[in-house]
Design an enzyme around this catalytic site. Structure first.
Site, mmCIF file in Angstrom:
data_model
loop_
_atom_site.group_PDB
_atom_site.id
_atom_site.type_symbol
_atom_site.label_atom_id
_atom_site.label_comp_id
_atom_site.label_asym_id
_atom_site.label_seq_id
_atom_site.Cartn_x
_atom_site.Cartn_y
_atom_site.Cartn_z
ATOM 1 N N SER A 124 0.845 -1.190 0.000
ATOM 2 C CA SER A 124 0.000 0.000 0.000
ATOM 3 C C SER A 124 0.889 1.253 0.000
ATOM 4 O O SER A 124 1.735 1.382 -0.889
ATOM 5 C CB SER A 124 -0.935 -0.085 1.212
ATOM 6 O OG SER A 124 -2.088 0.677 1.029
ATOM 7 N N ASP A 229 -9.961 -6.082 -3.731
ATOM 8 C CA ASP A 229 -9.491 -4.948 -2.912
ATOM 9 C C ASP A 229 -10.465 -3.775 -3.057
ATOM 10 O O ASP A 229 -10.586 -3.198 -4.144
ATOM 11 C CB ASP A 229 -8.089 -4.538 -3.378
ATOM 12 C CG ASP A 229 -7.439 -3.504 -2.465
ATOM 13 O OD1 ASP A 229 -8.179 -2.771 -1.764
ATOM 14 O OD2 ASP A 229 -6.198 -3.421 -2.454
ATOM 15 N N HIS A 257 -7.446 -5.991 0.343
ATOM 16 C CA HIS A 257 -6.279 -5.136 0.562
ATOM 17 C C HIS A 257 -5.204 -5.830 1.415
ATOM 18 O O HIS A 257 -4.022 -5.620 1.204
ATOM 19 C CB HIS A 257 -6.729 -3.823 1.213
ATOM 20 C CG HIS A 257 -5.723 -2.729 1.102
ATOM 21 N ND1 HIS A 257 -5.253 -2.272 -0.114
ATOM 22 C CD2 HIS A 257 -5.066 -1.995 2.046
ATOM 23 C CE1 HIS A 257 -4.366 -1.309 0.091
ATOM 24 N NE2 HIS A 257 -4.239 -1.126 1.383
HETATM 25 N N1 TYC Z 1 -2.848 3.474 1.431
HETATM 26 C C1 TYC Z 1 -3.381 2.924 2.661
HETATM 27 C C2 TYC Z 1 -2.337 2.078 3.316
HETATM 28 O O1 TYC Z 1 -1.186 2.352 3.168
HETATM 29 C C3 TYC Z 1 -4.605 2.118 2.456
HETATM 30 C C4 TYC Z 1 -5.761 2.882 1.957
HETATM 31 C C5 TYC Z 1 -6.109 2.830 0.633
HETATM 32 C C6 TYC Z 1 -6.537 3.581 2.817
HETATM 33 C C7 TYC Z 1 -7.215 3.464 0.181
HETATM 34 C C8 TYC Z 1 -7.632 4.245 2.394
HETATM 35 O O2 TYC Z 1 -9.081 4.812 0.665
HETATM 36 C C9 TYC Z 1 -7.985 4.179 1.075
HETATM 37 N N2 TYC Z 1 -2.672 1.049 4.085
#
Ligand code: TYC
Length: 277
Positions: A124, A229, A257
């Site tokens: 992420s 995801d 995710h």
């Molecule tokens: N990028 C975030 C992370 O590093 C995860 C995330 C993605 C949160 C999308 C909110 O809308 C979102 N875990």
């Protein structure tokens, strides 16, 4: 494994603790003007740096990897980016170069730990950091694995971020570990600051976070994506694939995710096979 144990192990600088039944060393190193907490396990020739997601830490984001990755073949290092996990102080902030700052911190930490060539695994936000690190420091990076990551933000992404801004609407299961680690107030404020931080990139052409750097990534790259995801629309891995010269995509049909936690054995095997090729 208790958060307190990890903090103690980091603070004493030569602590060891059990993470999911496996011995992990923890310590702190002075890097780019801050004290960064890291965890280390395994004794293999191939060094790995695990880069956590937004507000994440080595032990909260990578327990099954610290435990399960082959310790004869790999030396596994995870770190808490500045302002996250046990790398506090400082209080976390999100200047427009925060991903670059995390990338430099991660690269520098590995130098301080004595690793000159290593592979990067980033989840992420940690994947964004890893993409930038690989582009900026090709001599140091052997291979790259990213999942749940995006190189730009769209209006669709911004809408998703805003829908999760209010942490009081998160499920107990998602919110509680964060509140244990940070306290409710720091968590609430820092999460909201993260939403503002990542929203800044909409001002760049094409909402770029690091789009223009992707062609500079020369190492073999594995992009993993969870078909289910809900946070990262599947256009993002496609764009990574189009712009990174030596990339391949692996889609996990039932993955969301957190696919590396939910399907840890499958994920670890996939990554080991790629790294050992
Ligand atoms: N990028 C975030 C992370 O590093 C995860 C995330 C993605 C949160 C999308 C909110 O809308 C979102 N875990």
């Amino acid at each position: 494994m208790l958060h307190r144990e990890v903090v103690n192990a980091c603070t004493t600088g030569k602590g060891s603790f059990q993470c999911k039944g496996t011995a992990v060393q923890a310590g702190k190193k002075s890097v780019n003007g801050v004290e960064l907490c890291y965890q280390q396990t395994g004794a293999g020739d191939h060094a790995l740096l695990l880069m956590p997601g937004a507000l994440g830490s080595g032990v909260t984001d990578f327990g099954p990897q610290l435990k399960g990755l082959d310790k004869k073949r790999f030396t596994v290092v995870a770190f808490d980016p500045r302002g996250y996990g046990s790398s506090r102080p400082p209080i976390r902030d999100f200047p427009s170069d925060f991903f670059h700052r995390d990338a430099q911190d991660g690269l520098q930490l590995m130098q301080v730990l004595g690793f000159s060539r290593f592979s990067l695994l980033g989840w992420s936000d940690g994947g964004i950091t890893a993409l930038i690190a690989a582009a900026l420091s090709p001599a140091n990076v052997r291979k790259l694995v990213v999942w749940g990551s995006n190189a730009y933000v769209s209006q669709e992404d911004i809408a998703i971020y805003n829908s999760v801004r209010d942490v009081s609407r998160w499920s107990e299961r998602m919110r509680s570990p964060m509140e244990v680690m940070y306290g409710a107030e720091y968590f609430r404020n820092t999460w909201s600051a993260w939403v503002d931080g990542i929203s800044q990139f909409t001002h760049n052409p094409q909402g770029s976070i690091c789009l223009e750097l992707l062609p500079q990534i020369s190492c073999p790259t594995l992009v993993v994506h969870g078909q289910k995801d809900p946070m990262v629309p599947s256009v993002h891995p496609q764009v990574l694939l189009q712009h990174i010269p030596n990339a391949r995509l692996h889609v996990m049909a039932d993955g969301k995710h957190n696919l590396h936690l939910r399907f840890a054995a499958e994920f670890n095997r996939l990554v080991e096979d790629f790294l050992l090729e």
